[in-house]
Enzyme design. Structure first.
Site, PDB file in Angstrom:
ATOM      1  N   PRO A 125      -9.999  -0.585  -4.915  1.00 36.92           N
ATOM      2  CA  PRO A 125      -8.948  -1.519  -5.309  1.00 36.92           C
ATOM      3  C   PRO A 125      -8.167  -2.014  -4.095  1.00 36.92           C
ATOM      4  O   PRO A 125      -7.694  -1.226  -3.290  1.00 36.92           O
ATOM      5  CB  PRO A 125      -8.045  -0.688  -6.220  1.00 36.92           C
ATOM      6  CG  PRO A 125      -8.690   0.646  -6.350  1.00 36.92           C
ATOM      7  CD  PRO A 125      -9.687   0.794  -5.272  1.00 36.92           C
ATOM      8  N   GLU A 126      -8.098  -3.325  -3.953  1.00 39.98           N
ATOM      9  CA  GLU A 126      -7.233  -3.945  -2.939  1.00 39.98           C
ATOM     10  C   GLU A 126      -6.165  -4.744  -3.679  1.00 39.98           C
ATOM     11  O   GLU A 126      -5.995  -4.577  -4.880  1.00 39.98           O
ATOM     12  CB  GLU A 126      -8.070  -4.816  -1.995  1.00 39.98           C
ATOM     13  CG  GLU A 126      -9.075  -3.966  -1.207  1.00 39.98           C
ATOM     14  CD  GLU A 126      -9.826  -4.747  -0.145  1.00 39.98           C
ATOM     15  OE1 GLU A 126      -9.330  -5.782   0.304  1.00 39.98           O
ATOM     16  OE2 GLU A 126     -10.923  -4.315   0.231  1.00 39.98           O
ATOM     17  N   LYS A 178      -0.574  -2.822  -1.827  1.00 40.43           N
ATOM     18  CA  LYS A 178      -1.510  -2.195  -2.770  1.00 40.43           C
ATOM     19  C   LYS A 178      -0.831  -1.075  -3.562  1.00 40.43           C
ATOM     20  O   LYS A 178      -1.508  -0.267  -4.193  1.00 40.43           O
ATOM     21  CB  LYS A 178      -2.707  -1.617  -2.009  1.00 40.43           C
ATOM     22  CG  LYS A 178      -3.503  -2.640  -1.226  1.00 40.43           C
ATOM     23  CD  LYS A 178      -4.678  -1.974  -0.533  1.00 40.43           C
ATOM     24  CE  LYS A 178      -5.124  -2.758   0.665  1.00 40.43           C
ATOM     25  NZ  LYS A 178      -6.093  -2.019   1.492  1.00 40.43           N
ATOM     26  N   ARG A 233     -14.199   1.804  10.299  1.00 43.45           N
ATOM     27  CA  ARG A 233     -14.693   1.264   9.034  1.00 43.45           C
ATOM     28  C   ARG A 233     -15.865   0.321   9.266  1.00 43.45           C
ATOM     29  O   ARG A 233     -15.863  -0.470  10.222  1.00 43.45           O
ATOM     30  CB  ARG A 233     -13.591   0.525   8.289  1.00 43.45           C
ATOM     31  CG  ARG A 233     -12.992   1.379   7.191  1.00 43.45           C
ATOM     32  CD  ARG A 233     -11.617   0.896   6.833  1.00 43.45           C
ATOM     33  NE  ARG A 233     -10.624   1.536   7.663  1.00 43.45           N
ATOM     34  CZ  ARG A 233      -9.391   1.106   7.798  1.00 43.45           C
ATOM     35  NH1 ARG A 233      -8.994   0.032   7.200  1.00 43.45           N
ATOM     36  NH2 ARG A 233      -8.541   1.768   8.534  1.00 43.45           N
TER      37      ARG A 233
END
Length: 289
Positions: free
Chosen positions: A2-3, A69, A279
DNA sequence: GGTAGCCGCCGGGCGC
DNA sequence: TGCGCCCGGCGGCTA
């Protein structure tokens, strides 16, 4: 994962079914209790399970907002306080009449917090990887990182803030992808949307922030905001573990040009993956310079 | 005091 | 079938 768009979707759904409701009881899973007893900070941060229950039980939900977020739930017991929640990698809320109504077994198996509302329905927080966070705060200032967050990407001043940060000594020599994913530079832009925005802008993720002209930086910021809005309208992206409070997926992933792609959706070149700030970052070596 | 880098929180997915 | 490795958002700690 979820962003911002996914969190916005959740907030819009939780709001109408929870505001004005009172929490009659709170359950914390045995798994979380065991972790807390072992001295770990699993989901419940800086608060013990019993204190968390005691604090929320009987409280009325006054408001549900998104900030970056994070989900901010304003509650009132004797006095007002905040329940601040981050979905982490795999957090999901479900609004159901019974835990058995949670549509998928993998979410049902990892329900850790259950708020029973005075209308008999449940707000259940499931988190497969337990990277999510719950904090009980008197005010935002009790958790200083919240005060350091960049303005909302759609708010006045967010562009100016971004330019100022991106050109500061701290960020100017860093890869642009690392810069736009930093929550103190832009709020709510994670790996998925950073990847998509850089692809649309044809910017290589490793390009140093200082090696992008001011005009292009402005366009990049606008592209990020546009993609975030587009995704909110599409119900978010469903990459593995995101579901809305009815257990439904979003459709933004169908419009990705780069994230998760083996070949470029524009020129067909095989995509490359590099690590940036630990990442995975996928890009097209032909389109992105 | 600012910051870079590592750790911890974890189950699932994947390669072997 | 099963084991072990890797992934990742983000705070917090150390150097």
């Amino acid at each position: 994962m979820p962003e911002l768009p996914e969190v916005e979707g959740v907030v819009r759904q939780i709001r109408p079914v929870s505001i004005g409701k009172r929490i009659v009881s709170v359950d914390v899973s045995d798994t979380i209790r065991k972790s807390k007893k072992a001295g770990k900070e699993a989901i419940l941060k800086r608060i013990e399970a019993d204190d968390f229950q005691e604090r929320l039980a009987g409280a009325q939900i006054l408001g549900v907002e998104r900030r970056s977020k994070y989900i901010y739930m304003t509650m009132k017991n004797e006095q007002e306080f905040l329940l601040v929640n981050h979905l982490g990698m795999s957090g999901a809320w479900f609004f159901v009449d019974s835990l058995l109504s949670i549509p998928e077994d993998k979410f049902r198996r990892h329900v850790h917090i259950v708020l029973t509302l005075d209308d008999g329905n449940l707000l259940a927080f499931s988190d497969i990887r337990r990277f999510g966070e719950m904090r009980v705060l008197e005010t935002e200032a009790d958790f200083p990182p919240l005060l350091l967050m960049a303005p909302e990407p759609f708010a006045d001043g967010a562009l100016e803030w971004f330019l100022q940060q991106a050109e500061s000594p701290r960020f100017r020599n860093k890869p642009i992808k690392e810069v736009i994913m930093d929550g103190t530079v832009i709020s709510g832009c994670g790996n998925i949307y950073a990847t998509e925005a850089l692809f649309r802008m044809k910017i290589h993720p490793k390009r140093a922030a200082s090696r992008i002209s001011c005009k292009r930086k402005i366009e990049l910021f606008q592209a990020i905001a546009a993609i975030l809005l587009e995704s909110i309208e599409a119900g978010g992206s469903t990459i593995s573990d995101y579901r809305n409070i009815n257990g439904e997926s979003g459709s933004m992933q169908d419009r990705f040009g780069m994230y998760g792609k083996k070949t470029c959706t524009v020129c067909g070149t095989e995509t490359k993956t590099v690590k940036i700030a630990s990442r995975a970052s996928v890009y097209c070596p032909s389109c992105q310079k």
